[in-house]
Design an enzyme around this catalytic site. Structure first.
Site, PDB file in Angstrom:
ATOM      1  N   GLY A   1       5.964   0.638   2.622  1.00 26.89           N
ATOM      2  CA  GLY A   1       6.669   0.771   1.356  1.00 26.89           C
ATOM      3  C   GLY A   1       7.984   1.505   1.592  1.00 26.89           C
ATOM      4  O   GLY A   1       8.088   2.335   2.498  1.00 26.89           O
ATOM      5  N   CYS A   2       9.003   1.206   0.778  1.00 29.55           N
ATOM      6  CA  CYS A   2      10.308   1.841   1.003  1.00 29.55           C
ATOM      7  C   CYS A   2      10.254   3.343   0.732  1.00 29.55           C
ATOM      8  O   CYS A   2      10.838   4.139   1.473  1.00 29.55           O
ATOM      9  CB  CYS A   2      11.391   1.171   0.163  1.00 29.55           C
ATOM     10  N   ASN A   3       9.530   3.753  -0.315  1.00 32.35           N
ATOM     11  CA  ASN A   3       9.353   5.187  -0.568  1.00 32.35           C
ATOM     12  C   ASN A   3       8.544   5.835   0.554  1.00 32.35           C
ATOM     13  O   ASN A   3       8.846   6.953   1.001  1.00 32.35           O
ATOM     14  CB  ASN A   3       8.627   5.414  -1.895  1.00 32.35           C
TER      15      ASN A   3
END
Length: 341
Positions: free
Chosen positions: A147-149
């Site tokens: 995930g980007c986060n």
């Protein structure tokens, strides 16, 4: 040249993959899958790519995978696992969805609300945080993009847990996330009039799905459960994530741990002590900038990390992993400078 297929090519991450591969010396885009826009040209769907000679969009069923060396799957979670389970068993795949990030199927069902439908593929998937799973990725058939986060927070915190320079039970992640992270689907809360001129917190109190990745990865490193406090905020910007992390530890030791970990990494820049990164300095690039500052409270440090959610947080990371899987130089197609201003 390696022949490449991109499934989900009509979404933001699909378009970003095309933009990056356009500057790649060893990849040729052979097929573009997008069921909802099948029959259209990429120039119709994304006019900024009209200068490229690309195949028209087709349904996934119409793609002949016998001529494909590697497939990027940029589909929504749940859909992705179903599609990947039906692909040829010897096809190299980089998945950009959430479907193969969590190793335990129980954790997947907890965070995503449905049983996993491709358990055999899940068992072989390698977690795609390139800088920490490089050897496993090189040998993998299926790589699960983070995930980007989750990537942003791990770049800031992971080395500090590995080197034991912070209190594992006192970690706060405060993130500001651009709107493209929510995808291209029409949503009322993402309309310009609803989103601009303000920002707000969401997924409050530990409900954000990327917490599953933080729990999995940080606990594995520490050898015991580690739970962080994590609050994301949606900001009226197209690209970028800025993570401000509050930790208990000596600021100089925190800085040295990060600097030592990333000294030879081509895409991670630890900037001078006391300076803070900005999303405007990594926009459109595969770079992540990390800064460290002392807090006014003794024994506490502030770590800030910035990356582009569509590039280093997703499609750039995917291409970095694909390069490793195909035995290509890891930086191929990814050394473009950030866009500024």
């Amino acid at each position: 040249m390696y022949n490449i297929a991109i499934l989900g090519a009509s979404g933001y991450t699909g378009a970003e993959l095309i933009r990056l591969i356009a500057g790649h010396s060893y990849m040729n885009i052979k097929a573009l899958g997008a069921n909802s826009k099948a029959g259209q040209s990429m120039a119709e769907v994304f006019p900024h790519l009209r200068h490229l000679h690309l195949p028209d969009l087709v349904t996934i069923e119409d793609i002949d995978f016998s001529h494909i060396d590697l497939c990027f799957c940029a589909l929504p979670h749940k859909t992705s696992q179903e599609v990947i389970a039906a692909l040829p068993k010897d096809l190299k795949i980089v998945d950009l969805s959430a479907d193969f990030r969590l190793r335990d199927p129980v954790d997947y069902e907890k965070w995503y609300g449905n049983p996993h439908a491709a358990l055999e593929q899940q068992k072989e998937a390698v977690y795609g945080l390139t800088e920490f799973y490089r050897d496993e990725i090189k040998a993998a058939r299926l790589v699960a993009g983070t995930g980007c986060n989750a990537a942003t927070g791990q770049f800031a915190i992971r080395p500090l847990i590995e080197r034991k320079v912070i209190d594992f039970d006192d970690i706060i992640l405060d993130m500001k996330c651009a709107v493209s992270g929510a995808g291209r689907s029409l949503k009322e809360n993402l309309l310009h009039a609803e989103l601009s001129e303000g920002y707000h917190a969401y997924a409050i109190g530990g409900t954000h799905r990327h917490l599953g990745e933080f729990d999995q990865e940080f606990s594995a490193i520490a050898g015991r459960p580690v739970k962080v406090q994590f609050t994301p905020h949606l900001i009226p910007a197209n690209r970028g994530i800025l993570a401000t992390c509050y930790v208990k530890g000596d600021p100089e030791e925190v800085f040295e741990a990060l600097a030592a970990t990333y000294r030879d990494e081509p895409f991670i820049e630890v900037i001078p002590f006391g300076q803070m990164p900005s999303t405007r300095h990594i926009r459109g690039s595969n770079f992540c900038h990390i800064g460290v500052s002392a807090d006014r409270i003794e024994g506490r440090a502030i770590v800030t990390a910035a990356l582009d959610n569509l590039t280093k947080g997703s499609s750039g990371q995917a291409l970095q992993n694909a390069n490793l899987m195909l035995n290509i130089d890891e930086t191929e197609g990814l050394m473009m400078a950030p866009l500024f201003p």
